[in-house]
Every structure is written in C-alpha cells, then in structure tokens.
Design an enzyme around this catalytic site. Structure first.
Site, PDB file in Angstrom:
ATOM      1  N   ASP A 154      23.652  38.677  25.074  1.00  0.00           N
ATOM      2  CA  ASP A 154      24.736  37.734  24.769  1.00  0.00           C
ATOM      3  C   ASP A 154      24.233  36.712  23.755  1.00  0.00           C
ATOM      4  O   ASP A 154      23.036  36.404  23.717  1.00  0.00           O
ATOM      5  CB  ASP A 154      25.212  37.016  26.032  1.00  0.00           C
ATOM      6  CG  ASP A 154      25.882  37.958  27.011  1.00  0.00           C
ATOM      7  OD1 ASP A 154      26.568  38.889  26.557  1.00  0.00           O
ATOM      8  OD2 ASP A 154      25.712  37.765  28.229  1.00  0.00           O
ATOM      9  N   ASP A 188      32.281  41.634  24.728  1.00  0.00           N
ATOM     10  CA  ASP A 188      33.058  40.818  25.660  1.00  0.00           C
ATOM     11  C   ASP A 188      34.332  40.295  24.994  1.00  0.00           C
ATOM     12  O   ASP A 188      35.403  40.257  25.614  1.00  0.00           O
ATOM     13  CB  ASP A 188      32.231  39.627  26.147  1.00  0.00           C
ATOM     14  CG  ASP A 188      31.025  40.035  26.961  1.00  0.00           C
ATOM     15  OD1 ASP A 188      31.064  41.110  27.576  1.00  0.00           O
ATOM     16  OD2 ASP A 188      30.037  39.278  26.964  1.00  0.00           O
TER      17      ASP A 188
END
Length: 208
Positions: A154, A188
């Site tokens: 991430d 995401d």
C-alpha cells in the site's frame, strides 16, 4: 437495452472492453507497487502535499490495511471472490447488460486480482530488508515468505484533516485525529470505485 456483448464503440465489444480494463488496472497497479517496493524502504514517506503522501506500507489483511482472519484464509477468499466475480462478469456480458455495469464489475475484478498477485507471489520473489534498505527481486522461492503468504503493498495516504480533538470533548478530548487515515493502493481504489458506482447507478440490477 444494448445489443448483446456490444459496448456501443464499434469493434470494442463488452468482452474486449472488460479485458482491456482488467489489463490496464493490473499493469498500473503492479507497476506502482514494484516501483514503490524497490525504491522506498518500509514506512518511508514522501510528501506530495499536506494532504497527500506516498507512504510505503505492507499489510497481510484486507483492503486499506484492515486485518481480519488468517492470512491463508484471506488469500483463499480473494481467489474465490475473483472466480465468482469473473463468472458474474461473463454472465452479465452474455445477457447484454449496460456497458457501465460491465466496467464496474471489471474494475472490481481487476482490483481484487491485483492484490491477489501480491499475496500469492510477492513473498516468493522479493526479499525483506530492514530500513533504510529497499527490497529487490530474488530467485523464485527464496523470498521473505511462502506461497500465498505475501504481503499487499500500500502507498496512497490522504490525511485530509490532521488535528486534535478539542480538550472539552468527552472520551476523545486531546487525542490525535486523522481523516482519512487508511493507506491504500491502486487496486483498492479500483475496487472501491467499481463498488460505489454499482451501488449508485445499478443498485436495482444488483438487488434483482
């Protein structure tokens, strides 16, 4: 209703459009992740603006860094979810649903698949050096984890509001408060955009 399998853009059928979206999302997502992982050390932060940072983190859990259940269970769940979504996408195209519905499902499918790649393969092909060293590719199978146990990369962090609760507020007074605190990746974002668009524009079709 549009003709079965047609996007309305000539040669670009709904099936081809879905494949194009999935391919582009996967390529962009993996390019960003590999670039971050091989050029930044874990938890390194690059300030873009006061409300946007590139912050390299890894998580073994679900989207946006949330962690629930066992890692193997999560990876297996992701794979099953991708298979189910792929089947729904195939059936939807065959039934001649609106092109926007196909785009939304394609975004969700591509995002889920992008994070699966991290879970399945990253532990096998990357090492895991301590800061301030950056990771690099290693011979297949000699990485930091076993098959299905890799960590999801991430990097997007948007602390739009970074402040403290007023002292007079009960329970939380004086505590640090950040809105929006989750750290996420391109996959995401694709999942979120696809799901939100489905709920806004195609909620009636979903409920059928």
């Amino acid at each position: 209703m549009e003709a079965e399998g047609r996007s309305g853009w000539g040669w670009l059928t709904q099936g081809r459009l879905a494949l194009l979206i999935i391919f582009l999302v996967l390529v962009i997502d993996q390019w960003i992740k590999i670039a971050v992982k091989t050029h930044m050390y874990l938890h390194e932060s690059i300030r873009v603006t006061d409300w946007f940072y590139i912050l390299f983190t890894e998580n073994p859990g679900m989207a946006f860094g949330w962690e629930f259940f066992d890692k193997l269970f999560l990876t297996s769940f992701r794979i099953i979810a991708v298979v189910v979504i792929a089947y729904l996408l195939y059936r939807s195209i065959r039934k001649g649903v609106p092109t926007g519905f196909v785009v939304c499902l394609s975004l969700v499918l591509a995002g889920a698949a992008g994070n699966i790649i991290d879970c399945v393969f990253y532990g096998l092909i990357f090492n895991n050096p301590p800061a301030p060293f950056t990771a690099h590719f290693v011979p297949f199978g000699t990485g930091y984890e076993s098959l299905f146990h890799g960590r999801v990369v991430d990097m997007f962090y948007f602390p739009i509001i970074d402040t403290y609760w007023p002292e007079w507020m009960p329970w939380v007074g004086g505590e640090h408060f950040v809105f929006f605190s989750p750290i996420f990746n391109f996959a995401d974002a694709a999942i979120s955009c696809g799901i939100i668009a489905l709920l806004i524009f195609y909620h009636k079709r979903i409920s059928q």
